[in-house]
Design a protein around this motif. Structure first.
Motif, PDB file in Angstrom:
ATOM      1  N   UNK A 265      19.965  48.923  14.996  1.00 49.12           N
ATOM      2  CA  UNK A 265      21.304  49.341  15.392  1.00 49.12           C
ATOM      3  C   UNK A 265      21.895  50.433  14.505  1.00 49.12           C
ATOM      4  N   UNK A 266      21.432  50.523  13.256  1.00 51.01           N
ATOM      5  CA  UNK A 266      22.044  51.477  12.333  1.00 51.01           C
ATOM      6  C   UNK A 266      21.145  52.615  11.943  1.00 51.01           C
ATOM      7  N   UNK A 267      20.205  52.962  12.802  1.00 52.22           N
ATOM      8  CA  UNK A 267      19.263  54.034  12.471  1.00 52.22           C
ATOM      9  C   UNK A 267      19.892  55.412  12.514  1.00 52.22           C
ATOM     10  N   UNK A 268      21.085  55.539  13.116  1.00 47.29           N
ATOM     11  CA  UNK A 268      21.687  56.869  13.283  1.00 47.29           C
ATOM     12  C   UNK A 268      23.197  56.759  13.303  1.00 47.29           C
ATOM     13  N   UNK A 269      23.843  57.733  12.651  1.00 48.39           N
ATOM     14  CA  UNK A 269      25.297  57.878  12.722  1.00 48.39           C
ATOM     15  C   UNK A 269      25.566  59.214  13.409  1.00 48.39           C
ATOM     16  N   UNK A 270      26.153  59.208  14.595  1.00 53.25           N
ATOM     17  CA  UNK A 270      26.298  60.462  15.354  1.00 53.25           C
ATOM     18  C   UNK A 270      27.179  61.481  14.627  1.00 53.25           C
ATOM     19  N   UNK A 271      26.977  62.746  14.989  1.00 53.63           N
ATOM     20  CA  UNK A 271      27.781  63.826  14.428  1.00 53.63           C
ATOM     21  C   UNK A 271      29.255  63.606  14.768  1.00 53.63           C
ATOM     22  N   UNK A 272      30.117  63.771  13.800  1.00 49.44           N
ATOM     23  CA  UNK A 272      31.550  63.617  14.006  1.00 49.44           C
ATOM     24  C   UNK A 272      32.028  62.191  13.972  1.00 49.44           C
TER      25      UNK A 272
ATOM     26  N   UNK B  86      35.988  63.374   9.881  1.00 49.10           N
ATOM     27  CA  UNK B  86      36.540  64.248   8.847  1.00 49.10           C
ATOM     28  C   UNK B  86      36.121  63.889   7.434  1.00 49.10           C
ATOM     29  N   UNK B  87      35.520  62.725   7.219  1.00 53.66           N
ATOM     30  CA  UNK B  87      35.129  62.350   5.865  1.00 53.66           C
ATOM     31  C   UNK B  87      33.687  62.725   5.554  1.00 53.66           C
ATOM     32  N   UNK B  88      33.024  63.404   6.525  1.00 53.47           N
ATOM     33  CA  UNK B  88      31.625  63.739   6.325  1.00 53.47           C
ATOM     34  C   UNK B  88      31.425  64.684   5.152  1.00 53.47           C
ATOM     35  N   UNK B  89      32.403  65.509   4.876  1.00 56.42           N
ATOM     36  CA  UNK B  89      32.244  66.502   3.819  1.00 56.42           C
ATOM     37  C   UNK B  89      32.812  66.036   2.486  1.00 56.42           C
TER      38      UNK B  89
ATOM     39  N   UNK C  36      33.518  55.070  10.859  1.00 56.76           N
ATOM     40  CA  UNK C  36      32.724  54.816  12.056  1.00 56.76           C
ATOM     41  C   UNK C  36      32.790  53.317  12.329  1.00 56.76           C
ATOM     42  N   UNK C  37      33.634  52.929  13.272  1.00 54.69           N
ATOM     43  CA  UNK C  37      33.944  51.518  13.515  1.00 54.69           C
ATOM     44  C   UNK C  37      32.701  50.730  13.905  1.00 54.69           C
ATOM     45  N   UNK C  38      31.858  51.277  14.751  1.00 57.09           N
ATOM     46  CA  UNK C  38      30.668  50.549  15.194  1.00 57.09           C
ATOM     47  C   UNK C  38      29.731  50.256  14.020  1.00 57.09           C
ATOM     48  N   UNK C  39      29.579  51.209  13.128  1.00 61.68           N
ATOM     49  CA  UNK C  39      28.724  51.013  11.958  1.00 61.68           C
ATOM     50  C   UNK C  39      29.275  49.912  11.066  1.00 61.68           C
ATOM     51  N   UNK C  40      30.595  49.896  10.876  1.00 63.40           N
ATOM     52  CA  UNK C  40      31.207  48.848  10.070  1.00 63.40           C
ATOM     53  C   UNK C  40      30.978  47.472  10.664  1.00 63.40           C
TER      54      UNK C  40
END
Length: 577
Positions: A344-351, A355-358, A373-377
């Motif tokens: 389930x956590x193999x990827x975090x989509x762009x965006x 805004x905290x990506x940088x 990223x609510x789903x990841x949490x």
């Protein structure tokens, strides 16, 4: 049994006597300070003179070197007949630098003060200045020279004056060396005297200290030994009056306080032992990680070692690394997760990080519901985790990805994550360096394939004439022995065939910036020392210089073309600038 402490141990002095002793101490300190200051001033003065002598020696040697360079440039101008404006400009530039250097010596009042007591040295400095003025005047006349004869006359006049300047500079350096040695000897004598005085003062102070302090404290030491043998409950007798009584009472209070501190110390020692164990585990983890970085160029191995050691050090319950690929964050390594998370956590989509990506600073999410990223949490919470520490993996002002450390009992804090921060910083550097290495390695392999696939022989030689690169076509022409280190040991200047036909001179001109070309009959079997076995053939050889980034000739390259089947003379040569 400890002897009772009473007034008989210390004889109290009247206030007037104590005051007199204080004044004596103050006066002694003042005298010693004045002597020390005076000694310091003497050392400073002599050290300054030695530095001036060294600085003057450096400037004079610099003038000599610059004069030698000026002579070389002028020789190139006159003997080689290189009358281009660039050479004239070089001569004038050297003259300006030399004039500035000579004036720094002549007009510096600090240097002149060194020669106040030595008229000979002063006259030598003035004489050097006058000779240099004549050199300047002669060189200035170059612009008005009408023919080669006038230029040679100017060159000869400059040579005579520069020889005089060098001779006078050598004499001046000898005088400076003698003066410096004299000042150094005086400084050494002063140092010996100062050391002797210091030893005498220390000895006298030790005697006074023994009589005033050590002897009375011997009595206190006897009582202290009794207290030490009687256990922690023993105390000094407080019946003594005056200073001794106050000392006893103060020591007893200190012992009482120490009893209370022993327990605190034991507790603190236990806490520090635990902290030391954790720090040692972190250091060992970092050592293992760094050792792998020093011997592996595999990014997957690096990422795997990072998450394994992060968990193994006991800082986090799990760790995972994501790197950015085409905008998305993709999982690269993990430790402490089950198959559900890996799916389930193999990827975090762009965006998805909103805004905290940088972010280039570590950030602690004490509650996973605060993760952008609510789903990841939610995936992490379902795996039993409660806190997440985000550490960016940066390189060259870019965020390459993230190292996430997770905890199940919320004991993850910013204070105990120095190991993770070091790993994240190292991962950024290692990722950049390994990518660069792989690109450079690929480029090197491409150049090697390109060189080996050109349809003519190609070789590169260093300034000593040693071969550093040669392609397969040239190896075939020459018939090189695979067991012989040909590129490392073959020297083109020692090639018997080229030497016998006089072509080494033409090749050497390439080191001067010329391109040369010649055709010779080349029999490799005659070059016995390099184990060549190729068949005789007519070769057209082109030699040209190779320049480095600074515009200097670093190597030369030779192109070998087989013209055995072409018509023409058997041996001919030509050069072109």
């Amino acid at each position: 049994m400890a002897r009772p402490m009473g007034t008989h141990l210390f004889k109290m002095k009247p206030p007037s006597k104590s005051l007199a002793t204080g004044i004596k101490l103050f006066l002694a300190f003042a005298v010693i300070s004045l002597v020390a200051f005076w000694d310091y001033r003497l050392f400073l003065d002599k050290a300054g003179r030695i530095e001036l002598y060294d600085e003057l020696t450096y400037h004079i040697n610099s003038i000599k070197v610059s004069i030698t360079r000026l002579e070389y440039t002028l020789d190139m101008f006159v003997v080689a007949r290189r009358f281009e404006d660039t050479t004239v400009g070089l001569i004038k530039k050297d003259v300006q630098k030399l004039d500035s250097a000579v004036m720094r010596v002549v007009e510096n009042p600090a240097y002149m003060s060194l020669f106040e007591a030595d008229a000979f040295a002063y006259d030598e400095v003035i004489s050097v200045s006058e000779d240099w003025q004549r050199v300047k005047d002669e060189i200035a006349a170059l612009d008005e020279a009408m023919n080669q004869s006038e230029v040679i006359l100017i060159h000869n006049a400059v040579d005579v004056n520069t020889i005089l300047i060098n001779e006078k500079s050598d004499r001046l350096l000898g005088v400076i060396a003698e003066s410096r040695g004299r000042v150094f000897a005086e400084t050494r004598s002063l140092a010996v005297m100062s050391l002797g005085g210091f030893v005498f003062i220390c000895f006298f102070a030790a005697l006074v200290f023994y009589n005033k302090v050590i002897s009375p404290l011997n009595s206190v030491a006897a009582t202290a030994e009794g207290i030490a043998s009687g256990g922690r409950s023993a105390r000094f007798g407080e019946s003594s009056a005056g200073v001794t009584g106050r000392l006893a009472r103060s020591l007893n209070k200190m012992l009482d306080a120490m009893d209370g501190l022993v327990t605190l110390r034991d507790d603190e020692a236990g806490r520090l032992a635990g902290e030391m164990s954790r720090k040692n585990a972190a250091i060992e983890a970092l050592n293992v990680f760094s050792a792998l970085a020093g011997k592996s160029i595999s990014l997957s191995d690096m990422y795997g070692a990072a998450v394994t050691e992060a968990v193994g050090a006991g800082i986090a319950d799990a760790a995972v690394i994501y790197l950015r690929e085409k905008g998305d964050l993709r999982l690269k390594a993990s430790e402490g997760f089950d198959d559900f998370f890996l799916a389930e956590g193999s990827e975090i989509p762009a965006g998805a990080l909103k805004g905290s990506e940088e972010e280039r600073e570590a950030h602690l999410y004490a509650d996973l519901e605060d993760f952008p990223y609510e789903r990841f949490g939610k995936v992490l919470k379902s795996c039993g985790f409660s806190a997440l520490l985000s550490l960016p993996i940066c390189s060259r002002d870019m965020v390459l990805g993230y190292l996430y450390a997770l905890s199940k009992d919320k004991n993850l804090t910013m204070e105990n994550t120095s190991l993770l921060k070091a790993m994240a910083a190292s991962l950024g550097s290692y990722t950049c360096y390994i990518d660069l290495f792989q690109r450079e390695h690929g480029l090197k392999k491409f150049l090697e394939r390109l060189i080996n696939q050109v349809p003519f022989g190609l070789a590169v030689f260093d300034k000593a004439g040693r071969c550093v690169v040669l392609n397969n076509v040239l190896k075939k022409f020459l018939g090189t022995d695979p067991k012989f280190d040909f590129p490392g040991k073959y020297c083109i200047f020692e090639d018997e065939v080229l030497k016998s036909q006089g072509m080494v001179t033409s090749i050497k001109k390439s080191y001067e910036g010329f391109a040369t070309e010649f055709i010779i009959k080349y029999d490799p079997s005659l070059v016995k020392r390099f184990r060549l076995s190729g068949k005789p053939r007519r070769l057209k050889i082109k030699a040209f210089p190779l320049y480095d980034a600074g515009g200097e000739i670093s190597n030369i390259s030779l192109i070998y073309e087989d013209v055995s089947m072409s018509e023409g003379s058997v041996s001919e040569s030509g050069e072109r600038g």
